[in-house]
Each structure stands twice: as C-alpha cells, then as structure tokens.
Design a protein around this motif. Structure first.
Motif: not given
Length: 83
Positions: A10-22, A26-38
């Motif tokens: 993500n050039p805007k936030t200068r992010t370059e990393e392996k992660c999960d996105i919830r 239709g909107l990004v709610k969380e970014i990080g190391k996330l667990s799968i919900t049921d």
C-alpha cells in the motif's frame, strides 16, 4: 471475508508486509495477523500480492491517425468494460 497470508503493498501507508485482511460489507475492517471466525469465507493469498486498485494511465488512443484501429469512443468503452 478474510484474505489470509497475502503480501500487502500500500503506497499510501508505505506498507509492505505479509498479513491478513478482513473485509466486511465491502470495506476493509482489519489488517494484521487475524484468526478465522466461524462461517467466514477465506481466500488463501499465499504467494500473491494484495494492493489497492491500480490504474494504468499510459494509454494510446489511435485518434487522430489510426482510427480504424481504435478511437476515443471505442477505447473509452473498452477501458470502462475492463474496469
């Protein structure tokens, strides 16, 4: 929906990393190391790049000169259809 193990660029936030996105509604709610919900849909993006929409601004409408190949109208229709 959860996108797991993608490489986020993500050039805007200068992010370059392996992660999960919830994504919810239709909107990004969380970014990080996330667990799968049921019952959550999961996309395994291992080895893939996840990035905001990218636009190629380098185009060649063939107008004037080569309108038998493409013109402003047909080129614009093609771009709109391609998303």
């Amino acid at each position: 929906m959860l996108i797991k193990n993608g490489f986020l660029i993500n050039p805007k936030t200068r992010t370059e990393e392996k992660c999960d996105i919830r994504i919810e509604d239709g909107l990004v709610k969380e970014i990080g190391k996330l667990s799968i919900t049921d019952g959550e849909d999961v996309i395994d993006a291992e080895g893939l790049i996840v990035a905001p929409g990218l636009i190629d601004t380098h185009i060649h409408f063939r107008d004037p000169g080569f309108t038998h190949k493409e013109d402003l109208h047909t080129g614009s229709l093609s771009a709109a259809r391609g998303g």
